[in-house]
Design a protein around this motif. Structure first.
Motif, short mmCIF file in Angstrom:
data_model
loop_
_atom_site.label_atom_id
_atom_site.label_comp_id
_atom_site.label_asym_id
_atom_site.label_seq_id
_atom_site.Cartn_x
_atom_site.Cartn_y
_atom_site.Cartn_z
N GLN A 1 6.89 -52.97 11.47
CA GLN A 1 5.85 -53.99 11.47
C GLN A 1 5.37 -54.31 12.89
N GLN A 2 6.26 -54.25 13.87
CA GLN A 2 5.85 -54.45 15.25
C GLN A 2 4.86 -53.37 15.68
N LYS A 3 5.07 -52.14 15.20
CA LYS A 3 4.14 -51.05 15.52
C LYS A 3 2.75 -51.36 14.99
N VAL A 4 2.69 -51.93 13.78
CA VAL A 4 1.39 -52.32 13.22
C VAL A 4 0.72 -53.35 14.13
N LEU A 5 1.48 -54.38 14.54
CA LEU A 5 0.90 -55.42 15.40
C LEU A 5 0.40 -54.85 16.71
N LYS A 6 1.15 -53.92 17.30
CA LYS A 6 0.71 -53.31 18.56
C LYS A 6 -0.59 -52.57 18.38
N GLU A 7 -0.72 -51.86 17.27
CA GLU A 7 -1.97 -51.13 17.00
C GLU A 7 -3.13 -52.08 16.77
N ILE A 8 -2.88 -53.16 16.04
CA ILE A 8 -3.92 -54.17 15.81
C ILE A 8 -4.34 -54.79 17.14
#
Length: 198
Positions: free
Chosen positions: A113-120
Motif C-alpha cells: 500500500q505504501q508503494k501505491v501512495l508513492k506512485e500517487i
C-alpha cells in the motif's frame, strides 16, 4: 458477517449501501480530484457511491486489497481467532501473520500500500484531494504506520481516509505533510482533521 473476509468477496449489504450513501453526502462538497480503489466488489461499490457527485475517474489497484487470510478466508472469525495469528494488541503493535495458512503478513500488506501512495504522490500536486477506498485491516495498518505512535480508531463501516497533499516532498523521504480526514457516519467532517506525517 462474522467470517474472515479478506480477498474473498461479497457485495455490499443493504445496510452497508445506506451507510455509504450517508458518507457520500458528507463528501459531496469536497473537491475530489483523484480516486483509487481495491478491485473487490464491495470496495468498488463503495467508491462508486462516494463518487456519484464527482466527475472523477476511478482507478482500481490490486495492492489496495484487504489482507489475504489464505485458506482461512470465509471461515468463522471465532475459529480463526483461536489460531492466534494476530497479536491480542495488533491494533497497537501491528503483529498479524497469516503466511502459515497461505495468506499474508501485515508488513507485506503495508509495503504494497505504501508503494501505491508513492506512485500517487508522484502524479499529484498540492491541490489534489485523493480518495482511497480499501479495507479495514489493511488501511488501518497503513494509516497507523504513517501516524507512528498516535492512537487512532479502527475504521468502521462507511468510513474513508482522504489525503490532501500539502508539501512537495517525496513520500519515499517519509516526511511530507498531508491532511487526513476521517469520515464516520454521523460525524461532522470538519471535526476530524488531523495532520499526517508520512
Amino acid at each position: 458477517i462474522g467470517l474472515k473476509q479478506g480477498w474473498c468477496d461479497s457485495p455490499l449489504t443493504k445496510e452497508g449501501i445506506q451507510q455509504i450513501e450517508k458518507m457520500s453526502q458528507l463528501l459531496k462538497d469536497e473537491k475530489i480530484t483523484k480516486a483509487y480503489t481495491s478491485p473487490t466488489l464491495r470496495a468498488k461499490q463503495t467508491a462508486q457511491i462516494i463518487l456519484k457527485e464527482h466527475d472523477v475517474l476511478l482507478h482500481e489497484d490490486e495492492r489496495l486489497k484487504e489482507v489475504n487470510f489464505g485458506v482461512l478466508e470465509g471461515l468463522p472469525c471465532s475459529f480463526v481467532d483461536t489460531l492466534h495469528l494476530e497479536s491480542p494488541s495488533w491494533l497497537d503493535d501491528l503483529e498479524m501473520d497469516y503466511t502459515s495458512y497461505q495468506g499474508e503478513n501485515i508488513d507485506d500488506v503495508i509495503i504494497r500500500q505504501q508503494k501505491v501512495l508513492k506512485e500517487i504522490e508522484k502524479i499529484s500536486n498540492e491541490e489534489d484531494c485523493i480518495v482511497v477506498v480499501g479495507h479495514g485491516c489493511s488501511l488501518y495498518a497503513l494509516i497507523k504506520t504513517l501516524l507512528k505512535d498516535e492512537k487512532i480508531a479502527f475504521p468502521g463501516n462507511a468510513s474513508a481516509y482522504i489525503l490532501c497533499k500539502k508539501l512537495n516532498i517525496p513520500v519515499s523521504n517519509v516526511d511530507f505533510a498531508n491532511e487526513v480526514k476521517n469520515y464516520f457516519e454521523g460525524m461532522d467532517s470538519r471535526d476530524t482533521k488531523e495532520e499526517l506525517r508520512l
